[in-house]
Design a protein around this motif. Sequence first.
Motif, PDB file in Angstrom:
ATOM      1  N   ALA A 198       0.858  -1.188   0.000  1.00 52.85           N
ATOM      2  CA  ALA A 198       0.000   0.000   0.000  1.00 52.85           C
ATOM      3  C   ALA A 198       0.895   1.239   0.000  1.00 52.85           C
ATOM      4  O   ALA A 198       2.101   1.155   0.247  1.00 52.85           O
ATOM      5  N   SER A 199       0.325   2.386  -0.260  1.00 53.67           N
ATOM      6  CA  SER A 199       1.109   3.623  -0.242  1.00 53.67           C
ATOM      7  C   SER A 199       1.235   4.137   1.190  1.00 53.67           C
ATOM      8  O   SER A 199       0.336   3.917   2.015  1.00 53.67           O
ATOM      9  N   SER A 237      -1.750   6.052   2.260  1.00 53.21           N
ATOM     10  CA  SER A 237      -2.919   5.268   2.662  1.00 53.21           C
ATOM     11  C   SER A 237      -2.798   4.829   4.116  1.00 53.21           C
ATOM     12  O   SER A 237      -3.756   4.937   4.897  1.00 53.21           O
ATOM     13  N   ARG A 289      -3.571   7.688   6.325  1.00 55.72           N
ATOM     14  CA  ARG A 289      -5.011   7.972   6.419  1.00 55.72           C
ATOM     15  C   ARG A 289      -5.692   7.001   7.378  1.00 55.72           C
ATOM     16  O   ARG A 289      -6.512   7.402   8.205  1.00 55.72           O
ATOM     17  N   TRP A 290      -5.362   5.715   7.252  1.00 58.17           N
ATOM     18  CA  TRP A 290      -5.985   4.710   8.126  1.00 58.17           C
ATOM     19  C   TRP A 290      -5.631   4.983   9.587  1.00 58.17           C
ATOM     20  O   TRP A 290      -6.483   4.865  10.470  1.00 58.17           O
ATOM     21  N   PRO A 303      -8.850   0.291   5.180  1.00 61.84           N
ATOM     22  CA  PRO A 303      -8.433  -0.425   3.969  1.00 61.84           C
ATOM     23  C   PRO A 303      -9.499  -1.410   3.510  1.00 61.84           C
ATOM     24  O   PRO A 303     -10.445  -1.709   4.241  1.00 61.84           O
TER      25      PRO A 303
END
Length: 255
Positions: free
Chosen positions: A30-31, A34, A37-38, A45
């Motif tokens: 994943a980036s 990301s 953000r999580w 996700p």
Amino acid sequence: MADPPFNELLKRFRELQGLTQQQLAARVRASPASVSRWANGHGIPHKPTAELLDEHLNAGGRLMSAWRMVANGTTLPEWARGLADIEIVARFLEFLSPVLVPGYLQSPSYARQVFRAGQPLLPEKDIANLVKLRCERLEQLHSLSVSAVFPVLGIRAFGRGIQQEQAAHLLSWIATGRVTVLLVPEGSVLAGITSPLLVFTLQDGTMAASSDHVSGNFIHDDESHPRLTALVKGALSSALPVRESRRILEGLSNE
């Protein structure tokens, strides 16, 4: 006690593993944005990525449980919406019954009388089949341990032969080490328990609870778990100690 939200658990397990957000992102493909953000609670996700996060962070299912709570409003997996599904993945059950011996622990004669009273229109062959299914169920759930709380009256109210058989049946289960029986003495009631209450602990530590009703089984939502846990504690405080409960069962089996 319930786990923290998904984003807080994600941060906690990442730190326990000594990983940066960038390192974790690389492991789950994943980036870093990301993962950030999580971790900040800005979304979750997709399920396959959540499963990878749980695996790489050695979360033991707790991260997935928190993810399901955000995604579905319940910690139970999608397939575990019925009692039979919950039973298969449960490792411990606290069973509170306000009147009768819990179904898992009923002896054949006891179960037959219960089914006959509750299903007066069923043919005898159907009653016999229900009895067989009920009395074999706990043997099939070989990984499940049970702590049962119910009134002494649940045995004494039946005829002498059934009473002796049921008490001996309970003693045989106690001897396996898988079953603990705590009897509520005569003159006391399980206040607040209006129907049989089953509180399961699943293999990943998730809690599931259900109640038996005349028309079927009801699975409780997660918001009710604190109240149900309090009911369990109250019932345990009303019951006799294990040793005294066993002594009563031994007396009933010989009356």
